[in-house]
Design a protein around this motif. Structure first.
Motif, PDB file in Angstrom:
ATOM      1  N   TYR A 103       2.118  -4.145  -7.983  1.00 58.47           N
ATOM      2  CA  TYR A 103       3.162  -4.208  -8.179  1.00 58.47           C
ATOM      3  C   TYR A 103       3.988  -3.396  -7.224  1.00 58.47           C
ATOM      4  N   TYR A 104       5.167  -3.707  -6.852  1.00 56.35           N
ATOM      5  CA  TYR A 104       5.793  -2.606  -5.886  1.00 56.35           C
ATOM      6  C   TYR A 104       7.289  -3.059  -5.753  1.00 56.35           C
ATOM      7  N   SER A 105       8.296  -2.211  -5.332  1.00 45.61           N
ATOM      8  CA  SER A 105       9.527  -2.480  -5.155  1.00 45.61           C
ATOM      9  C   SER A 105       9.935  -2.984  -3.415  1.00 45.61           C
TER      10      SER A 105
ATOM     11  N   ALA B 148       5.759  -7.740   9.662  1.00 49.54           N
ATOM     12  CA  ALA B 148       6.065  -6.575  10.343  1.00 49.54           C
ATOM     13  C   ALA B 148       7.185  -5.832  10.027  1.00 49.54           C
ATOM     14  N   ASP B 149       8.241  -6.681   9.257  1.00 49.02           N
ATOM     15  CA  ASP B 149       9.378  -5.880   8.711  1.00 49.02           C
ATOM     16  C   ASP B 149       9.079  -4.734   7.796  1.00 49.02           C
ATOM     17  N   LEU B 150       8.224  -4.820   7.187  1.00 46.17           N
ATOM     18  CA  LEU B 150       7.747  -3.561   6.230  1.00 46.17           C
ATOM     19  C   LEU B 150       8.608  -3.575   5.071  1.00 46.17           C
ATOM     20  N   GLN B 151       9.043  -4.586   4.621  1.00 47.65           N
ATOM     21  CA  GLN B 151       9.780  -4.806   3.315  1.00 47.65           C
ATOM     22  C   GLN B 151       8.609  -4.750   2.097  1.00 47.65           C
ATOM     23  N   ASP B 152       7.562  -4.852   2.503  1.00 51.95           N
ATOM     24  CA  ASP B 152       6.396  -4.863   1.402  1.00 51.95           C
ATOM     25  C   ASP B 152       6.016  -3.484   1.665  1.00 51.95           C
ATOM     26  N   ASP B 153       5.902  -3.067   0.570  1.00 51.74           N
ATOM     27  CA  ASP B 153       5.413  -1.477   0.263  1.00 51.74           C
ATOM     28  C   ASP B 153       4.107  -1.064   0.885  1.00 51.74           C
TER      29      ASP B 153
ATOM     30  N   ALA C  67     -13.151  -2.644  -7.112  1.00 56.63           N
ATOM     31  CA  ALA C  67     -13.567  -3.002  -8.574  1.00 56.63           C
ATOM     32  C   ALA C  67     -14.078  -4.187  -8.803  1.00 56.63           C
ATOM     33  N   GLY C  68     -14.016  -5.206  -7.850  1.00 58.86           N
ATOM     34  CA  GLY C  68     -14.750  -6.383  -7.807  1.00 58.86           C
ATOM     35  C   GLY C  68     -13.864  -7.606  -7.528  1.00 58.86           C
ATOM     36  N   ASN C  69     -12.548  -7.446  -7.240  1.00 55.97           N
ATOM     37  CA  ASN C  69     -11.685  -8.556  -6.983  1.00 55.97           C
ATOM     38  C   ASN C  69     -11.627  -9.053  -5.567  1.00 55.97           C
ATOM     39  N   ASP C  70     -11.625 -10.234  -5.244  1.00 57.36           N
ATOM     40  CA  ASP C  70     -11.676 -10.921  -4.238  1.00 57.36           C
ATOM     41  C   ASP C  70     -10.408 -11.134  -3.501  1.00 57.36           C
ATOM     42  N   ILE C  71      -9.351 -11.396  -4.419  1.00 61.44           N
ATOM     43  CA  ILE C  71      -8.056 -11.539  -3.906  1.00 61.44           C
ATOM     44  C   ILE C  71      -7.000 -10.689  -4.668  1.00 61.44           C
ATOM     45  N   VAL C  72      -6.349  -9.969  -4.260  1.00 65.67           N
ATOM     46  CA  VAL C  72      -5.346  -9.060  -4.808  1.00 65.67           C
ATOM     47  C   VAL C  72      -3.832  -9.185  -4.206  1.00 65.67           C
ATOM     48  N   TYR C  73      -2.973  -9.581  -5.054  1.00 63.61           N
ATOM     49  CA  TYR C  73      -1.710 -10.247  -4.726  1.00 63.61           C
ATOM     50  C   TYR C  73      -0.798  -9.129  -4.803  1.00 63.61           C
ATOM     51  N   GLY C  74       0.128  -9.028  -3.983  1.00 61.57           N
ATOM     52  CA  GLY C  74       1.251  -7.958  -3.788  1.00 61.57           C
ATOM     53  C   GLY C  74       2.520  -8.635  -4.529  1.00 61.57           C
ATOM     54  N   VAL C  75       2.725  -8.203  -5.717  1.00 61.24           N
ATOM     55  CA  VAL C  75       4.098  -8.887  -6.387  1.00 61.24           C
ATOM     56  C   VAL C  75       5.155  -7.999  -6.409  1.00 61.24           C
ATOM     57  N   ARG C  76       6.229  -8.315  -6.129  1.00 66.47           N
ATOM     58  CA  ARG C  76       7.337  -7.635  -6.176  1.00 66.47           C
ATOM     59  C   ARG C  76       8.070  -7.773  -7.484  1.00 66.47           C
ATOM     60  N   ASN C  77       8.176  -6.483  -8.041  1.00 66.63           N
ATOM     61  CA  ASN C  77       8.933  -6.186  -9.302  1.00 66.63           C
ATOM     62  C   ASN C  77      10.277  -5.853  -9.469  1.00 66.63           C
ATOM     63  N   ASP C  78      10.835  -5.525  -8.004  1.00 66.41           N
ATOM     64  CA  ASP C  78      12.175  -5.072  -7.680  1.00 66.41           C
ATOM     65  C   ASP C  78      12.858  -5.523  -6.702  1.00 66.41           C
ATOM     66  N   ARG C  79      13.695  -6.324  -6.654  1.00 66.33           N
ATOM     67  CA  ARG C  79      14.411  -6.922  -5.473  1.00 66.33           C
ATOM     68  C   ARG C  79      15.844  -6.662  -5.264  1.00 66.33           C
TER      69      ARG C  79
ATOM     70  N   GLU D 134      -3.474   0.701  -0.679  1.00 70.32           N
ATOM     71  CA  GLU D 134      -4.586   1.802  -1.507  1.00 70.32           C
ATOM     72  C   GLU D 134      -4.985   1.161  -2.695  1.00 70.32           C
ATOM     73  N   GLU D 135      -4.098   0.818  -3.345  1.00 68.61           N
ATOM     74  CA  GLU D 135      -4.161   0.136  -4.863  1.00 68.61           C
ATOM     75  C   GLU D 135      -4.997  -1.205  -4.468  1.00 68.61           C
ATOM     76  N   MET D 136      -4.577  -1.966  -3.538  1.00 71.08           N
ATOM     77  CA  MET D 136      -5.358  -3.238  -3.226  1.00 71.08           C
ATOM     78  C   MET D 136      -6.945  -3.019  -2.797  1.00 71.08           C
ATOM     79  N   VAL D 137      -7.089  -1.924  -1.975  1.00 74.71           N
ATOM     80  CA  VAL D 137      -8.452  -1.470  -1.578  1.00 74.71           C
ATOM     81  C   VAL D 137      -9.315  -0.880  -2.872  1.00 74.71           C
ATOM     82  N   ASP D 138      -8.670  -0.431  -3.821  1.00 72.34           N
ATOM     83  CA  ASP D 138      -9.216   0.076  -5.156  1.00 72.34           C
ATOM     84  C   ASP D 138      -9.541  -1.242  -5.992  1.00 72.34           C
ATOM     85  N   SER D 139      -8.746  -2.051  -5.925  1.00 73.08           N
ATOM     86  CA  SER D 139      -9.122  -3.263  -6.695  1.00 73.08           C
ATOM     87  C   SER D 139     -10.157  -4.138  -6.138  1.00 73.08           C
ATOM     88  N   PHE D 140     -10.039  -4.282  -4.638  1.00 73.96           N
ATOM     89  CA  PHE D 140     -11.222  -4.721  -4.129  1.00 73.96           C
ATOM     90  C   PHE D 140     -12.529  -4.151  -4.698  1.00 73.96           C
TER      91      PHE D 140
END
Length: 314
Positions: free
Chosen positions: A201-203, A103-108, A121-133, A113-119
């Motif tokens: 990937y997101y900041s 709920a803190d919205l630190q995740d972008d 495209a045929g992916n069952d699990i899409v991980y949100g990975v932080r590339n900038d902390r 939308e990219e996750m939905v696009d990946s879904f």
């Protein structure tokens, strides 16, 4: 079109519920307008036994936006991993895919939308990975990254710099529902599900309001739970250390005997050197670690419910 559920576990989040609701509703409306998700997609807030105004605010958001905001109220505080599990397993029968986010919205939220696009495209699990902390404090950044590295060393398979921001298909949710253990560590469970996976990937952003619910104490507890739930490597390490201790004991024994026969010791020093100081601490640690695993077995065999849902706003 596929129905999306956004699952949001909340504990004492009265300062961010309305902000989070607005941000996620905007994401849903945008994706609906682009015809990437169904018009019946929704947000599912999970109140983890909060004693503040978190649940009344969720109820208020549901009353204002009944088609977009739903809620699950747990009867008591069970912890983040269990609250998230309750939300995911409640949502799986109402959606084709689910995104979990704090709920803190630190995740972008824009990368949903990219996750939905990946879904699609045929992916069952899409991980949100932080590339900038960079928004984290130095201490938070170092301890968080150290957490993932330590988990890898201990033999626990996780996605580096991924927390619990991910998309799961209904098929993945159904398989996740087959995991019945009481000691939940979702970051370790998800990679074992299999199926096609991908990463976006997101900041990492700063928390929009309120205080972090994962201080160092809880992070250490999470790491310990993850290690002991997914790996027996600590026990193997103890065996290795024990073998090493035997070698050192032989060296210490030779040294102690040389000193003893050379008349350089006082009575009792040799036996004290070889027993109490050298082995006592190690034995206590070994017994404690084995006891920790036994304790987890104890919790599992009781098969108690992991959470109790008091009310659902549908």
């Amino acid at each position: 079109m596929d129905r999306l559920a956004i699952v949001v576990p909340c504990y004492k989040e009265e300062e961010v519920v309305e902000i989070c609701s607005q941000a996620l509703r905007e994401v849903l409306e945008d994706l609906i307008s682009k015809e990437k998700i169904g018009p019946d997609s929704f947000i599912l807030f999970v109140n983890d036994g909060s004693k503040d105004r978190t649940w009344p605010l969720i109820v208020s958001e549901h009353e204002k936006y009944p088609d977009r905001v739903k809620g699950v109220n747990l009867a008591g505080n069970v912890g983040h991993q269990y609250a998230l599990t309750a939300g995911l397993l409640t949502a799986r029968d109402m959606c084709d895919m689910a995104v979990s986010i704090d709920a803190d919205l630190q995740d972008d939220v824009t990368v949903i939308e990219e996750m939905v696009d990946s879904f699609h495209a045929g992916n069952d699990i899409v991980y949100g990975v932080r590339n900038d902390r960079s928004s984290d404090s130095f201490f938070k950044r170092v301890t968080a990254q150290g957490f993932y590295k330590f988990m890898k060393v201990m033999g626990v398979k996780t996605v580096y710099n991924h927390a619990d921001f991910r998309l799961m298909s209904k098929r993945a949710l159904d398989y996740f529902g087959r995991f019945k253990e009481s000691n939940l560590f979702l970051r370790g469970i998800m990679p074992t599900i299999g199926y096609n996976t991908s990463c976006v990937y997101y900041s990492r952003k700063e928390r929009v309001a309120g205080e972090s619910k994962y201080p160092l104490k809880k992070m250490l507890a999470l790491a310990l739970n993850g290690i002991t739930s997914f790996s027996v490597k600590p026990i193997n390490l103890i065996i290795g250390v024990g073998i090493g201790m035997i070698g050192l004991s032989i060296v210490a024994a030779i040294y102690s005997l040389v000193e003893y026969f050379g008349g350089n010791t006082v009575p009792g020093w040799t036996s004290l050197m070889l027993s109490i100081w050298f082995l006592g601490g190690f034995q206590l640690i070994a017994i404690g670690l084995v006891g920790l695993y036994v304790g987890k077995i104890y919790m599992e065999v009781k098969e108690r419910p992991r959470y109790n849902i008091e009310e659902i706003l549908d």
